[in-house]
Scaffold this motif. Structure first.
Motif, PDB file in Angstrom:
ATOM      1  N   MET A 343      45.059  40.133  45.200  1.00 35.82           N
ATOM      2  CA  MET A 343      43.476  39.849  45.009  1.00 35.82           C
ATOM      3  C   MET A 343      42.737  40.775  44.088  1.00 35.82           C
ATOM      4  SD  MET A 343      42.805  38.474  47.800  1.00 35.82           S
ATOM      5  CE  MET A 343      43.612  37.616  49.119  1.00 35.82           C
ATOM      6  N   GLY A 344      42.126  40.040  43.207  1.00 34.29           N
ATOM      7  CA  GLY A 344      41.584  40.700  42.096  1.00 34.29           C
ATOM      8  C   GLY A 344      42.426  41.177  41.032  1.00 34.29           C
ATOM      9  N   SER A 345      43.478  40.440  40.678  1.00 28.63           N
ATOM     10  CA  SER A 345      44.330  40.528  39.705  1.00 28.63           C
ATOM     11  C   SER A 345      43.952  40.127  38.396  1.00 28.63           C
ATOM     12  CB  SER A 345      45.661  40.008  40.213  1.00 28.63           C
ATOM     13  OG  SER A 345      45.515  38.660  40.410  1.00 28.63           O
ATOM     14  N   PRO A 346      44.421  40.471  37.200  1.00 27.33           N
ATOM     15  CA  PRO A 346      44.058  40.332  35.791  1.00 27.33           C
ATOM     16  C   PRO A 346      43.519  38.473  35.913  1.00 27.33           C
ATOM     17  CG  PRO A 346      45.854  41.416  35.568  1.00 27.33           C
ATOM     18  CD  PRO A 346      45.882  41.149  37.172  1.00 27.33           C
ATOM     19  N   ASN A 347      44.446  37.936  36.279  1.00 23.64           N
ATOM     20  CA  ASN A 347      44.260  36.292  36.165  1.00 23.64           C
ATOM     21  C   ASN A 347      43.871  35.515  37.520  1.00 23.64           C
ATOM     22  OD1 ASN A 347      44.713  36.483  33.441  1.00 23.64           O
ATOM     23  ND2 ASN A 347      45.706  34.378  33.391  1.00 23.64           N
ATOM     24  N   ARG A 348      43.575  36.155  38.325  1.00 21.67           N
ATOM     25  CA  ARG A 348      43.151  35.871  39.897  1.00 21.67           C
ATOM     26  C   ARG A 348      44.266  34.991  40.364  1.00 21.67           C
ATOM     27  NH1 ARG A 348      37.420  33.499  40.146  1.00 21.67           N
ATOM     28  NH2 ARG A 348      37.776  33.836  42.489  1.00 21.67           N
ATOM     29  N   GLY A 349      45.337  35.340  40.100  1.00 23.05           N
ATOM     30  CA  GLY A 349      46.732  34.540  40.606  1.00 23.05           C
ATOM     31  C   GLY A 349      47.555  35.317  41.639  1.00 23.05           C
ATOM     32  N   GLY A 350      48.904  34.888  41.523  1.00 25.31           N
ATOM     33  CA  GLY A 350      49.832  35.693  42.389  1.00 25.31           C
ATOM     34  C   GLY A 350      50.670  36.684  41.853  1.00 25.31           C
ATOM     35  N   VAL A 351      51.526  37.181  42.582  1.00 28.21           N
ATOM     36  CA  VAL A 351      52.168  38.454  42.051  1.00 28.21           C
ATOM     37  C   VAL A 351      53.460  37.905  41.153  1.00 28.21           C
ATOM     38  CG1 VAL A 351      53.844  40.216  42.741  1.00 28.21           C
ATOM     39  CG2 VAL A 351      51.871  39.790  44.193  1.00 28.21           C
ATOM     40  N   VAL A 352      54.045  36.758  41.486  1.00 27.23           N
ATOM     41  CA  VAL A 352      55.137  36.252  40.625  1.00 27.23           C
ATOM     42  C   VAL A 352      54.616  35.901  39.417  1.00 27.23           C
ATOM     43  CG1 VAL A 352      57.195  34.952  40.825  1.00 27.23           C
ATOM     44  CG2 VAL A 352      56.364  35.745  42.818  1.00 27.23           C
ATOM     45  N   LYS A 403      42.385  25.820  33.373  1.00 26.97           N
ATOM     46  CA  LYS A 403      42.326  26.581  34.634  1.00 26.97           C
ATOM     47  C   LYS A 403      43.643  27.060  34.924  1.00 26.97           C
ATOM     48  CE  LYS A 403      41.488  24.813  39.416  1.00 26.97           C
ATOM     49  NZ  LYS A 403      41.245  23.683  40.305  1.00 26.97           N
ATOM     50  N   PRO A 404      43.664  28.031  34.919  1.00 28.96           N
ATOM     51  CA  PRO A 404      45.265  28.396  35.039  1.00 28.96           C
ATOM     52  C   PRO A 404      45.848  28.659  36.482  1.00 28.96           C
ATOM     53  CG  PRO A 404      43.876  30.349  34.457  1.00 28.96           C
ATOM     54  CD  PRO A 404      42.953  29.206  34.462  1.00 28.96           C
ATOM     55  N   VAL A 405      44.741  28.733  37.563  1.00 25.62           N
ATOM     56  CA  VAL A 405      45.239  28.742  38.882  1.00 25.62           C
ATOM     57  C   VAL A 405      44.741  27.921  39.744  1.00 25.62           C
ATOM     58  CG1 VAL A 405      45.538  30.568  40.632  1.00 25.62           C
ATOM     59  CG2 VAL A 405      45.283  31.436  38.375  1.00 25.62           C
TER      60      VAL A 405
END
Lengths: 415, 363
Positions: A343-352, A403-405
């Protein structure tokens, strides 16, 4: 000429949790601490039955909760007992204080994490965020995707964790439902030869014992913490070597590479599983059982001319950065399928996804990286879903990523 | 080759906790027999079913590879449930009325996932033509088989080895030798304890299983409308669900398929004490204007607490679910015609009072 031993393996139908319990029995664990939570619980069901049936001589301690459960094995481990523990979802998090000190006190505990969505809302199904909560606290973390791999990796985990160059806890993650509750045929080697692979647990000068007077975990404050963290990080790095040695040794002793069976051949790399990757323009990345529909989808799409491959992360900590660079540097597009979210990560994506992007940053020619968030809370990622992911990845070979995610199959978003 | 040809699936529909281990063991035997036949096989339960709940319809699956590798089979079978199945085993005939096993999906017809020309095998004391009147219509021909037996309650706490497993395997071997055949089945069972007894149960069912083709459009209309689940934009935030308005029930979340028996009420002896209304954990009772307590059978899970707390002898009595064809409310029926209701009450109460352990045929 060295004599090649012909090993006869017994084929038994069991699910991922049962496979782990059998491996712990083969490893002759001394102390097991249990507290129930789906989907990991059947590990403890099975091992308690093995103890009751006289197959295993071990202390089976039912804790009053997960915190006590993980404290129990930490202390048992420090006094020289080989231990088994485990949990799922919020249970794993309830033990977090004990889990963190297990790593900092360098207790080589082996824990099974039956991945489960974190409440709320209640859901028993797989989501990787529970195990990933310990990403940064010095646990070794492996993800397994078949019952066979669960069995083999458990034996390896004891060998790696207890190596005096490492002395770190290992978490073996498996997808709730799709692996913990699916029965597959597991090849069990003869029990006698396990000792050729797994030496007795020896803590050496770190054993807490009256004949070896030491203190573990004193109050140290700002004068010592940095140095202790630095040592911990070195041990984490040494684990890479020890893991590689353990996989080679496993192959020598049992006559097959860990995770392989007669029918399923596992490429000889402990950290990642590359699949049809050599000429792949689009590479899928995932952890756990998602690799299974991924492989079928890749085979299907190859028939239609798509040059696509897969890289499955087997060990998440230490992170296989060099393997990721080696296998991905020639790819045009990388599609990371995350069964987790940051949540709220740099690219609004997953951990991996973020770990993969970070690994590739220093390359002169970087592949594009797309992220697919899917399968949260136990929802399926089907073969058709993966085929669609491949098509989206393929479209971006020559077009820039806008759209990266993508959220796979979430109601309300087109994808 | 289509997926349907590459993997054959057997679905085992059972009642949670009562038949949990039975279903798992049936699946296990199919896997091992398929392997005797040289085919890769796996099994998996539908994990979201929570089969520890009393009587909840739950499902177990076996996937058998047909000319594909074990690895591909696992790839196809990493599923919550398969799209289509070749064989459905129903371990209790009251499940024929529909299953609401997987929460939020609504009440589904028992043969929803059956492939064309598929096979459904039911354990029941009823004759095949009686059962054929209860099964939902399909757009194609399919085969219905009946193993004549009481439902076996061999669940989580104790496994009653009453040879129901062997009977089911025998029936599949008879009706679907492409899934498991008799020779390999016997070869597998020979390795188990009490093999002679087991093999004779298999052979007995192999010869005695009653079956016939259910032709296209034979059976009852069972329209399945999956509930429309909300998008993320439509849902309230923070894991919040709005309440159902007072006096109403959730039309989309009926749990009645959990029950294998339901309460009947003799309104003539009811003393209006209200205990059933107070104790019903699912709030199935509605107070009528004249002070009686009517039951919404759609929402009743058949727990039997009302019958237990009712102070009047034989006022509330649990009756085998197979005696009912619909979910009509008892109070309405009683108001309509009291004499007829009493006759009907006496009739249904004569049926099987409780399910018993019946030793297998092969003793």
């Amino acid at each position: 000429m060295t004599e090649v031993k012909k090993i006869v393996e017994k084929e038994v139908l069991m699910n991922g949790t049962q496979a782990v319990a059998y491996a712990a029995m083969y490893a002759d664990v001394d102390v097991v601490a249990a507290y129930p939570i789906r989907p990991y619980t059947e590990v403890m069901d099975t091992i308690s039955k093995l103890i009751a049936d006289g197959e295993l001589d071990a202390e089976f301690i039912v804790a009053e909760g997960e915190h006590g459960q993980f404290e129990t094995v930490k202390h048992a481990s420090l006094v020289g007992a080989r231990t088994l523990v485990g949990s799922s979802g919020v249970g794993w998090l309830y033990a977090m204080e004990a889990i963190v000190v297990t790593a900092t006190d360098r207790a080589p505990v082996v824990a099974i994490i039956g991945n489960r969505a974190l409440d709320d809302p209640g859901a028993y199904g797989v989501e990787h965020n529970d195990a990933l909560m310990v990403r940064d606290v010095g646990w070794l973390l492996a993800w397994v995707d078949t019952a066979q791999e669960a069995f083999d990796t458990t034996l390896i985990a004891y060998r790696v964790a207890e190596d005096q160059r490492v002395l770190l806890p290992v978490g073996i993650s498996m997808d709730g439902g799709f692996l913990t509750h699916s029965e597959q045929i597991v090849r069990l080697p003869p029990k006698e030869i396990v000792k050729d692979f797994l030496p007795p647990y020896n803590r050496g000068k770190y054993l807490v014992h009256p004949d070896n007077p030491i203190t573990v975990a004193p109050q140290v404050n700002e004068d010592w913490v940095m140095e202790i963290r630095r040592q911990h990080e070195e041990a984490m790095e040494r684990a890479r070597v020890v893991i590689s040695e353990a996989y080679e040794s496993f192959k020598k002793v049992f006559g097959r590479y860990p995770g392989s069976t007669g029918d399923i051949k596992m490429p000889e790399n402990p950290f990642v599983e590359p699949f049809m990757i050599d000429d792949a323009e689009v590479v899928l990345i995932g952890m756990g059982t998602v690799s299974k529909p991924m492989k079928v989808a890749i085979k299907n799409m190859r028939k239609q001319g798509y040059k696509v491959g897969m890289l499955r992360i087997r060990w998440f900590r230490p992170f296989p950065t060099q393997d990721v660079i080696r296998y991905l540097s020639n790819a045009r597009v990388v599609c990371v399928i995350d069964r987790d979210y940051s949540m709220g990560s740099p690219n609004r994506g997953g951990v991996v996804y973020h770990e993969i992007r970070s690994s590739l940053y220093d390359l002169d020619q970087r592949p594009k990286v797309l992220n697919f968030i899917g399968g949260l809370g136990g929802r399926e990622i089907t073969i058709q879903d993966v085929e669609k992911i491949i098509k989206i990845g393929y479209e971006h070979r020559d077009t820039p990523i806008t759209k990266p995610v993508y959220w796979v199959g979430v109601r309300g978003d087109p994808w | 080759m289509e997926i349907e040809d590459q993997v054959k699936y057997v679905e085992i529909t059972y009642r949670g906790i009562f038949q949990k281990r039975l279903a798992k063991y049936i699946a296990e035997g199919i896997v091992y027999t398929a392997r005797e036949m040289g085919k890769p096989a796996v099994s998996f339960g539908r994990y979201g079913d929570s089969p520890e709940r009393n009587g909840v319809p739950a499902k177990y699956y076996v996937g058998i590879g047909n000319g594909i590798s074990e690895e591909d089979l696992i790839g196809y079978s990493t599923r919550v449930e398969p799209d289509l199945v070749d064989v459905i085993v129903v371990l209790d005939d009251t499940l024929l009325k529909g299953v609401e096993s997987w929460a939020w999906q609504g009440v589904q017809p028992i043969n929803l996932k059956l492939k064309p020309n598929g096979t459904m095998i039911v354990t029941s004391l009823k004759r095949i033509d009686e059962l054929a009147k209860m099964v939902p219509k399909k757009e194609f021909n399919w085969t219905l088989g009946v193993i004549k037996t009481e439902p076996s309650f061999s669940g989580l706490w104790a496994f009653k080895d009453d040879l129901t497993m062997e009977k089911v395997w025998g029936a599949i071997a008879k009706l679907r030798p492409d899934i498991i055949d008799l020779d390999h089945l016997i070869k597998y069972v020979s390795k188990k304890s009490n093999a002679d007894k087991r093999i004779s149960a298999i052979k007995e069912t192999y010869t005695s299983v009653e079956y016939r083709t259910i032709v296209k459009n034979e059976g009852i209309d069972f329209l399945y409308n999956p509930p429309r689940l909300l998008t993320w934009q439509e849902m309230l935030e923070g894991t919040v669900i709005p309440a159902v308005p007072r006096g109403k029930r959730n039309e989309q979340f009926k749990r009645g398929t959990t029950k294998f028996e339901r309460p009947t009420v003799d309104f003539d002896t009811c003393i209006k004490c209200r205990l059933c209304w107070i104790y019903c954990p699912d709030e199935c009772f509605d107070e009528t204007p004249d002070g009686y307590y009517d039951i919404a059978y759609d929402y009743c899970v058949g727990c039997g607490i009302c019958a237990e707390v009712c102070p009047v002898k034989d006022c509330i009595v649990m009756v085998d679910e197979s005696m009912f064809t619909d979910y009509r409310r008892p109070y309405e029926m009683w108001k309509e015609n009291r004499v007829k209701y009493k006759e009907w009450l006496n009739k249904v109460r004569q049926a099987r009072k409780e399910r018993v352990y019946v030793p297998g045929l092969g003793r």
